[in-house]
Design an enzyme around this catalytic site. Structure first.
Site, PDB file in Angstrom:
ATOM      1  N   LYS A  42       0.822  -1.208   0.000  1.00 20.41           N
ATOM      2  CA  LYS A  42       0.000   0.000   0.000  1.00 20.41           C
ATOM      3  C   LYS A  42       0.858   1.260   0.000  1.00 20.41           C
ATOM      4  CE  LYS A  42      -4.133  -2.048   1.885  1.00 20.41           C
ATOM      5  NZ  LYS A  42      -4.754  -2.476   3.135  1.00 20.41           N
ATOM      6  N   LYS A  74      -8.531 -17.158  -9.737  1.00 21.10           N
ATOM      7  CA  LYS A  74      -9.755 -17.059  -8.952  1.00 21.10           C
ATOM      8  C   LYS A  74     -10.499 -15.751  -9.194  1.00 21.10           C
ATOM      9  CE  LYS A  74      -8.540 -15.301  -4.488  1.00 21.10           C
ATOM     10  NZ  LYS A  74      -8.298 -15.425  -3.093  1.00 21.10           N
ATOM     11  N   LYS A  76     -11.969  -8.936  -7.259  1.00 18.14           N
ATOM     12  CA  LYS A  76     -12.365  -7.593  -7.672  1.00 18.14           C
ATOM     13  C   LYS A  76     -11.354  -6.972  -8.633  1.00 18.14           C
ATOM     14  CE  LYS A  76     -13.351  -5.915  -3.787  1.00 18.14           C
ATOM     15  NZ  LYS A  76     -13.805  -5.403  -2.519  1.00 18.14           N
TER      16      LYS A  76
END
Ligand code: TRP
Length: 355
Positions: A113, A220, A223
């Site tokens: 991040k 998989k 988002k």
């Protein structure tokens, strides 16, 4: 005997997709009868990436409605919003006194991040950590890595420890945060010579764990992968997505091995279609009579049979503001009772006493 305390937090970003549903939510729903379950919306955690206030507000409500629609039951579980528990913020301050900035900076999620916040690419193999740390300390443009991002694991530990939860159902990506939570609990207990915080364990769904693939033929459903079927997708959108799913040219000879993209469609079918339907298409694949268009049409309808009732409930719940308010007010009251008790113990142990 008192039931074991289960707790999990859900960040208020984006909508729920089939992967969330089968991978996590359906299991939360099943746990509600056997455990003292606590599920909350982690809106303070969402603040670490400085979301638009209006969007944050809307998404807390949306996620809450989606979880309720999918089967989280406020009669069985304590369902609340993190920021409704002010005790969490106070314990976050207190616990930070025992957390090292070094260990926080070494957390994988922080590194990711922080890189994003500074606008530098993802870490490569053998990346130069020193240069990276230098950038964090030295950045003096309008780009900065906020302290909330660094202390994200402290806040998560507090969510868990303040409720004295022992089982925390989370995915692999949260494993490191849980490890830190255990370390902070041990450290606090041993520093003050108390046995205040239990050490939480990940709750493994074991055989029930399922992988939900995406529609793009690769890995998989996720988002950020852009390969999702959302619970709120209306029938038109959903059918279109499924019809566009990646396949291959079709089997050329009997009993040919199944390629990854087609195997993914079969996996989705296993989750949503009746066993005889799956068997029919497997047989059709084996004898080369399969038409992927038919399979997709069937799959879309079977997925819709799962999502349609949920989608309708989501919309009903969203329209019922009173109900939503009651759910979270009730949840906050229960969660605060336990949080306040833990916080009082911590204040006492740390020497914060009133005259
Ligand atoms: N960090 C978790 C996530 O990104 C959300 C979360 C916040 C959480 N606090 C928690 C999960 C406490 C479990 C327990 O998904």
């Amino acid at each position: 005997m008192a039931k074991e305390i289960v707790l999990s937090g859900i960040r208020s970003t984006g909508n729920l997709h089939l992967g969330n549903y089968y991978g996590a939510l359906r299991n939360f729903v099943r746990m509600q009868d056997d455990y003292d379950c606590n599920f909350f919306i982690a809106d303070l955690h969402a603040l670490t990436t400085n979301p638009d206030p209006q969007q944050l507000h809307a998404s807390v409500k949306q996620i809450l409605a989606e979880y309720l629609a999918a089967g989280l039951d406020p009669e069985k579980s304590t369902i609340y919003i993190q920021s409704d528990i002010p005790e969490v913020s106070e314990l976050y301050l207190l616990l930070n006194m025992h957390v090292g900035i070094g260990e926080l900076m070494r957390t994988a999620s922080f590194k990711d991040k922080a890189r994003k916040a500074l606008g530098i690419g993802p870490a490569t193999e053998g990346a130069d950590d020193e240069a990276f740390e230098h950038q964090i300390i030295g950045a003096e443009t309008n780009k900065r890595v906020n302290a909330g991002l660094l202390t994200y694991p402290t806040l998560m530990a507090v969510d868990i420890l303040i409720q004295k939860a022992t089982k925390v159902p989370v995915g692999k990506d949260q494993e490191q945060h849980l490890e830190l939570t255990r370390r902070f609990a041990r450290r606090f207990n041993s520093f003050y010579g108390v046995d205040l915080f239990p050490e939480p364990q990940n709750y493994n769904f074991g055989a029930a764990a399922v992988k939900v693939p995406g529609l793009d033929g690769s890995g998989k459903m996720g988002k950020s992968e852009g390969n999702c079927i959302y619970l709120i997708d209306d029938p038109k959108v959903l059918r279109k997505k499924v019809m566009r799913a990646v396949t291959d040219e079709g089997p050329k000879e009997p009993n040919q091995p199944v390629s990854q993209p087609v195997a993914n469609l079969f996996s989705l079918m296993e989750l949503t279609s009746a066993p005889e339907v799956v068997a029919h298409y497997r047989q059709a694949y084996a004898d080369c009579s399969i038409r992927y268009g038919d399979l997709k049409k069937q799959l879309a309808e079977d997925i819709l049979a799962v999502t349609t009732p949920i989608r309708e409930r989501i919309n009903d719940i969203l329209a019922n503001e009173d109900y939503l308010r009651r759910v979270v007010a009730d949840g906050a009251e229960r969660a605060r009772a336990r949080a306040a008790a833990t916080l009082a113990e911590v204040r006492q142990v740390m020497g914060i006493r009133k005259f």
